[in-house]
Design a protein around this motif. Structure first.
Motif, PDB file in Angstrom:
ATOM      1  N   HIS A 176     -15.399  21.940 -17.726  1.00 32.65           N
ATOM      2  CA  HIS A 176     -16.051  22.815 -18.704  1.00 32.65           C
ATOM      3  C   HIS A 176     -16.826  23.952 -18.019  1.00 32.65           C
ATOM      4  N   ASN A 215     -20.832  20.752 -22.999  1.00 27.15           N
ATOM      5  CA  ASN A 215     -22.239  20.388 -23.222  1.00 27.15           C
ATOM      6  C   ASN A 215     -22.639  20.438 -24.693  1.00 27.15           C
ATOM      7  N   HIS A 216     -21.797  21.013 -25.569  1.00 24.48           N
ATOM      8  CA  HIS A 216     -22.109  21.009 -27.007  1.00 24.48           C
ATOM      9  C   HIS A 216     -21.495  19.794 -27.713  1.00 24.48           C
ATOM     10  N   ASP A 261     -14.417  26.683 -25.633  1.00 21.05           N
ATOM     11  CA  ASP A 261     -15.617  27.131 -26.344  1.00 21.05           C
ATOM     12  C   ASP A 261     -15.360  27.739 -27.730  1.00 21.05           C
ATOM     13  N   HIS A 314     -17.219  27.640 -20.698  1.00 20.90           N
ATOM     14  CA  HIS A 314     -18.682  27.565 -20.812  1.00 20.90           C
ATOM     15  C   HIS A 314     -19.389  28.919 -20.791  1.00 20.90           C
ATOM     16  N   ASP A 360     -16.652  22.307 -25.527  1.00 14.98           N
ATOM     17  CA  ASP A 360     -17.363  23.011 -26.612  1.00 14.98           C
ATOM     18  C   ASP A 360     -16.411  23.376 -27.758  1.00 14.98           C
TER      19      ASP A 360
END
Ligand SMILES: [Fe+2]
Ligand SMILES: [Fe+2]
Length: 503
Positions: free
Chosen positions: A385, A341-342, A258, A448, A295
């Protein structure tokens, strides 16, 4: 909807982008708001929540803005001795074996049949694991149990079925009620809150997750429409024996996640501090691998009005900058990069690796999917993640965002990374369910949630990788304090772990 709110289509994206909507529901209850949840109502509820947070902050200390508290500095490096590494990481060949990565292997067409076969396969795989346990009796099919329900109502001779959990909820009296479904039918089950068994008490308190695969032993009620549960069976897990890299291959693997590069809250000075550590600190000469669990960049168009929080507004530039920054690492460090998810890949898990056109500015990086099951010098690592942590937090009362490790333990116990279909985790229905944890990893790593944690659970090293992003406005609003800029390192020979902060 249970809170009397009907979400309008216009707020769908905003709600889905939130890690939890609990605060919206709380605010609506406090304000007595019911009915259509449109943009206007949502805005006013969020403002209200912000004001509540500010009020709470003022009550504790008369300061207008709650100051973020720096995470505790962890300097437990005494056990992470240089003598344990006879060789410089540069002189040890990188041995990376990928056991599972969906990249190029996704076969689903997203049809109903794919979903059915995914669940059938999950049931088959986890059922097999549960059968390895000492069950009180041989499991029978649900329809067979229902057929014999008149004979199966004796508490002294329980029967066992294995299936998927549906519709798990707590009754007014505190009992846990849920259905168990297999290919032949469904039974309603009740686990009593009066049960004296400690494990059952824990399950009644925590709850179950939708689509968990479990075994249940018990007996039918007199009316034959309810199964009273004596025991719940998850797959067995004794103390896992970790694989180790031989002494001549004793190197470290390092873990972060992240970074959210491209966001204004990316902590660039702390990043340079870490790069300096890598290039100057003797212990860094032991680090052969750096695993980044998703991420890596903040992405573009991930949540409403994200562009206001970006300082690199272009996706290609974000990835290009990340590649350049990773090149500042010493040449003996091999990077493994997963998406989250990004990232610019499909959100449905398992997610494939980044597109080759985004990989052009990288020289020391291997791109893998999410999750990825791989070995580093013979040590098995499962990196995921962690989007499903949000579903686990909303399903199990024992898990909170502050304790992501509890979600990781729940995944290990269930042997599944993301059990619930239709929650906040988008899932791709592959005919073979590859989110089942088929092989117990030696190191299990997630990200995450932007926390940090490391511990050994049932012989598995759990690492919740730290972020490189400062508290965002959204997290501030929720009162969530991230634990950024901590590098976790694991000695692949001894499995000693250490956390090195750069805050
Ligand atoms: Fe993140
Ligand atoms: Fe994420």
């Amino acid at each position: 909807m249970a809170a009397g709110l009907i979400p309008a289509r216009s707020v769908k994206e905003t709600l889905l982008s939130m890690p939890s909507i609990d605060h919206v529901i709380q605010a609506s209850k406090a304000a007595g708001s019911k009915g259509m949840l449109d943009e206007e109502m949502l805005d006013s509820l969020l403002v209200e929540k912000q004001e509540q947070v500010a009020v709470v902050a003022r009550t504790i200390a008369p300061i207008s803005e709650p100051e973020p508290v720096a995470p505790a500095r962890i300097h437990n490096l005494d056990h992470y001795r240089l003598e344990d590494f006879p060789m410089h990481a540069r002189d040890v060949d990188a041995e990376i074996t990928v056991h599972f990565d969906i990249t190029g292997n996704s076969v689903t067409e997203g049809k109903k049949e794919d979903i059915q076969s995914c669940f059938k396969d999950r049931l088959k795989q986890i059922r097999r694991l549960i059968l390895d346990k000492n069950l009180p009796n041989r499991p029978i099919a649900v329809n067979e149990a229902v057929r014999q329900r008149k004979q199966l109502d004796n508490r002294d001779s329980p029967f066992t079925v294995i299936g998927l959990v549906n519709n798990s909820r707590t009754t007014k009296n505190g009992h846990l009620i849920f259905s168990i479904e297999d290919a032949t039918g469904e039974i309603t089950c009740l686990l009593s809150q009066r049960d004296e068994d400690d494990i059952n008490q824990e399950i009644v308190h925590a709850g179950l997750m939708e689509d968990d695969v479990i075994g249940v032993s018990g007996y039918f009620s007199q009316t034959g429409d309810l199964m009273y549960v004596d025991d719940i069976h998850f797959p067995p897990l004794g103390k896992h024996q970790r694989r180790v890299a031989g002494e001549d291959r004793a190197v470290s693997a390092a873990f972060i996640s992240d970074l959210h590069l491209g966001s204004k809250t990316f902590l660039e000075p702390q990043w340079h501090k870490m790069i300096q550590w890598f290039n100057e600190e003797p212990r860094a000469k032991t680090v052969r691998y750096l695993v980044i669990s998703g991420d890596g960049v903040d992405g573009v168009g991930i949540y409403p009005n994200q562009d206001k929080e970006l300082n690199i507004p272009d996706l290609f530039n974000q990835y290009s900058r990340l590649g350049t920054m990773l090149q500042d690492l010493p040449d003996w460090v091999e990077v493994l990069l997963l998406p989250g998810n990004h990232d610019a890949v499909r959100p449905a898990e398992p997610q494939p690796a980044l597109d080759p056109e985004l990989q052009t500015d990288y020289t020391n990086t291997m791109f893998v999917g999410n999750p990825c099951d791989f070995s580093l010098n013979g040590v098995r690592v499962l990196s995921y993640h962690g989007v499903s942590i949000m579903d686990i937090v909303s399903s199990l009362r024992t898990v909170t965002f502050e304790r992501p490790e509890a979600a990781m333990k729940a995944m290990i116990d269930r042997r599944h990374l993301a059990p619930s279909w239709g929650g906040k985790t988008p899932l791709s229905p592959e005919p073979e369910d590859r989110l089942v944890i088929q092989e117990i990893p030696d190191i299990f790593v997630t990200g995450h949630v932007h926390g940090h944690h490391m511990e050994t659970y049932k012989g598995v090293n759990l690492v919740h990788s730290s972020t490189w992003q400062d508290q965002t406005n959204y997290q501030r609003m929720l009162g969530f304090q991230p634990k950024p800029c901590i590098l976790t390192v694991v000695n692949l020979h001894t499995h000693a772990m250490a956390a090195i902060p750069f805050v």
